[in-house]
Design a protein around this motif. Structure first.
Motif, PDB file in Angstrom:
ATOM      1  N   ASP A   1      58.023  26.978  13.313  1.00 30.50           N
ATOM      2  CA  ASP A   1      56.727  27.533  13.694  1.00 30.50           C
ATOM      3  C   ASP A   1      55.749  26.382  13.941  1.00 30.50           C
ATOM      4  N   PHE A   2      55.419  26.150  15.198  1.00 29.48           N
ATOM      5  CA  PHE A   2      54.424  25.128  15.540  1.00 29.48           C
ATOM      6  C   PHE A   2      53.032  25.721  15.312  1.00 29.48           C
ATOM      7  N   GLU A   3      52.655  25.845  14.051  1.00 26.02           N
ATOM      8  CA  GLU A   3      51.478  26.638  13.686  1.00 26.02           C
ATOM      9  C   GLU A   3      50.164  26.045  14.183  1.00 26.02           C
ATOM     10  N   ASP A   4      50.102  24.725  14.384  1.00 23.69           N
ATOM     11  CA  ASP A   4      48.860  24.110  14.869  1.00 23.69           C
ATOM     12  C   ASP A   4      48.753  24.103  16.385  1.00 23.69           C
ATOM     13  N   TYR A   5      49.752  24.626  17.077  1.00 24.77           N
ATOM     14  CA  TYR A   5      49.780  24.528  18.536  1.00 24.77           C
ATOM     15  C   TYR A   5      48.500  25.039  19.221  1.00 24.77           C
ATOM     16  N   PRO A   6      47.923  26.149  18.778  1.00 23.74           N
ATOM     17  CA  PRO A   6      46.726  26.657  19.482  1.00 23.74           C
ATOM     18  C   PRO A   6      45.523  25.717  19.438  1.00 23.74           C
ATOM     19  N   ILE A   7      45.496  24.750  18.500  1.00 23.40           N
ATOM     20  CA  ILE A   7      44.320  23.877  18.386  1.00 23.40           C
ATOM     21  C   ILE A   7      44.661  22.409  18.669  1.00 23.40           C
TER      22      ILE A   7
ATOM     23  N   GLY B   1      58.970  13.160  18.949  1.00 22.00           N
ATOM     24  CA  GLY B   1      59.832  13.734  17.926  1.00 22.00           C
ATOM     25  C   GLY B   1      59.618  15.209  17.646  1.00 22.00           C
ATOM     26  N   TRP B   2      58.452  15.722  18.032  1.00 22.52           N
ATOM     27  CA  TRP B   2      58.147  17.135  17.788  1.00 22.52           C
ATOM     28  C   TRP B   2      58.251  17.982  19.059  1.00 22.52           C
ATOM     29  N   VAL B   3      58.805  17.398  20.128  1.00 22.63           N
ATOM     30  CA  VAL B   3      58.995  18.161  21.368  1.00 22.63           C
ATOM     31  C   VAL B   3      60.453  18.590  21.425  1.00 22.63           C
ATOM     32  N   LYS B   4      60.722  19.764  20.927  1.00 22.13           N
ATOM     33  CA  LYS B   4      62.080  20.281  20.873  1.00 22.13           C
ATOM     34  C   LYS B   4      62.058  21.804  20.949  1.00 22.13           C
ATOM     35  N   ASP B   5      63.186  22.356  21.313  1.00 21.96           N
ATOM     36  CA  ASP B   5      63.365  23.792  21.185  1.00 21.96           C
ATOM     37  C   ASP B   5      63.102  24.169  19.725  1.00 21.96           C
ATOM     38  N   PRO B   6      62.373  25.262  19.464  1.00 26.39           N
ATOM     39  CA  PRO B   6      62.021  25.623  18.082  1.00 26.39           C
ATOM     40  C   PRO B   6      63.210  25.749  17.138  1.00 26.39           C
ATOM     41  N   LYS B   7      64.355  26.190  17.627  1.00 35.03           N
ATOM     42  CA  LYS B   7      65.531  26.303  16.761  1.00 35.03           C
ATOM     43  C   LYS B   7      66.103  24.923  16.429  1.00 35.03           C
ATOM     44  N   ILE B   8      66.099  24.029  17.406  1.00 38.02           N
ATOM     45  CA  ILE B   8      66.594  22.673  17.163  1.00 38.02           C
ATOM     46  C   ILE B   8      65.613  21.917  16.278  1.00 38.02           C
TER      47      ILE B   8
ATOM     48  N   LEU C   1      50.527   8.256  20.326  1.00 40.94           N
ATOM     49  CA  LEU C   1      50.283   9.568  20.916  1.00 40.94           C
ATOM     50  C   LEU C   1      51.407  10.476  20.433  1.00 40.94           C
ATOM     51  N   HIS C   2      51.067  11.473  19.624  1.00 40.84           N
ATOM     52  CA  HIS C   2      52.063  12.363  19.032  1.00 40.84           C
ATOM     53  C   HIS C   2      52.109  13.681  19.798  1.00 40.84           C
ATOM     54  N   PHE C   3      53.176  13.914  20.529  1.00 42.70           N
ATOM     55  CA  PHE C   3      53.332  15.157  21.273  1.00 42.70           C
ATOM     56  C   PHE C   3      54.014  16.201  20.396  1.00 42.70           C
ATOM     57  N   VAL C   4      53.508  17.421  20.461  1.00 42.34           N
ATOM     58  CA  VAL C   4      54.007  18.495  19.601  1.00 42.34           C
ATOM     59  C   VAL C   4      54.248  19.753  20.430  1.00 42.34           C
ATOM     60  N   GLY C   5      55.458  20.266  20.355  1.00 44.82           N
ATOM     61  CA  GLY C   5      55.768  21.517  21.037  1.00 44.82           C
ATOM     62  C   GLY C   5      56.162  21.339  22.479  1.00 44.82           C
ATOM     63  N   ASP C   6      55.383  20.546  23.216  1.00 44.76           N
ATOM     64  CA  ASP C   6      55.678  20.276  24.621  1.00 44.76           C
ATOM     65  C   ASP C   6      55.018  18.968  25.034  1.00 44.76           C
ATOM     66  N   TYR C   7      55.128  18.634  26.323  1.00 47.57           N
ATOM     67  CA  TYR C   7      54.658  17.339  26.821  1.00 47.57           C
ATOM     68  C   TYR C   7      53.178  17.325  27.195  1.00 47.57           C
TER      69      TYR C   7
END
Length: 281
Positions: free
Chosen positions: A230-236, A192-199, A128-134
């Motif tokens: 830029d978490f560009e895929d976040y909306p989908i 691994g992809w759940v981080k503050d955008p700058k970090i 399960l790959h989390f991206v941007g948030d939980y």
């Protein structure tokens, strides 16, 4: 049957890795946990020492900064940790991977079931790959990977440490004969992809060096010209409605959604991606 846990880490504090949660998630079922800590100055060593569990054995390594191709430094550091494991089986977790407590008993049963099957080289886990948030999953990342190997000296980490191969032949275990693999029935929660955008951007910039050195392709060089990732895929992305591992409770409770998101099936961008990459959940 003896089970070793092992991992490598460096700059875990700087890049917000859930390292303590990762290690703690399987401590109840391992007989030892080997942690290879790469020399750094962000407090990662102190973080590992703070766990204070007698099962943990810490080794320290110095990364070869000249090894900057295809992420090979990651498998090298993984194999250093593996070389110190003494168990019949070795359970590998990267510093951003966590196991759910509901899956621990099933993992032990799978190991016991396959202990006498000498052909089995590794146990597969579902990802399960989390991206941007939980609350956001990327269903297009890889769905399965080996995280437990039979520790008989025949198998080692390869490439950028996503998988394993046979030392003697270089055969990638996950693409080998079916009898080499068994299913653990368990999940890896990959944060691994759940981080503050700058970090996240700083982490990607370091990884670009590890994979490409000073000559990154345009797709990676762009990270040096951004102010934040830029978490560009976040909306989908797919909405996660299950439960997280208990050890992640504090992080999830204090976490916030990256941005508002409507149902992906109502987003026109979702359909071209299905046509391009297929529907994978």
């Amino acid at each position: 049957m003896r089970l070793s846990g092992f991992t490598f880490c460096r700059n875990a504090v700087r890049y917000q890795y859930p390292l303590i949660e990762s290690i703690s998630s399987i401590l109840p079922i391992v007989d030892e946990f080997v942690v290879n800590v790469g020399r750094c100055d962000d407090g990662t060593m102190e973080l590992v020492r703070s766990i204070r569990d007698p099962k943990i054995r810490i080794i320290e390594s110095i990364w070869d900064e000249t090894l900057r191709k295809d992420g090979l430094i990651y498998s090298q550091q993984t194999n250093i940790a593996l070389s110190h494991c003494t168990g019949d089986w070795a359970f590998y977790l990267q510093a951003d991977e966590v196991i759910h407590e509901e899956d621990l008993s099933g993992i032990l049963k799978a190991l016991e079931l396959n202990q006498g099957s000498s052909a089995v080289r590794g146990l597969l886990f579902r990802y399960l790959h989390f991206v941007g948030d939980y609350w956001s999953l990327n269903p297009w990342f890889y769905h399965k990977a080996i995280r437990i190997i039979r520790n008989n000296g025949e198998v080692e980490s390869c490439g950028d440490a996503v998988g394993f191969h046979l030392k003697a032949t270089g055969q990638y275990v996950q693409s080998g004969p079916p009898e080499w693999l068994a299913f653990s029935g368990a999940r890896v929660f990959h944060y691994g992809w759940v981080k503050d955008p700058k970090i996240m951007l700083a982490k990607k910039q370091e990884q670009t060096q590890v994979y490409h050195g000073d000559a990154p392709p345009p797709s990676e060089a762009k990270f040096y010209h951004q102010d934040a990732f830029d978490f560009e895929d976040y909306p989908i992305l797919k909405e996660f409605r299950g439960t997280h591992p208990h050890v992640m409770r504090a992080r999830v409770t204090s976490g916030m959604r990256l941005a508002p998101r409507r149902n992906r099936w109502l987003n026109w961008r979702f359909y071209p991606e299905i046509a391009r990459r297929g529907f994978r959940g």
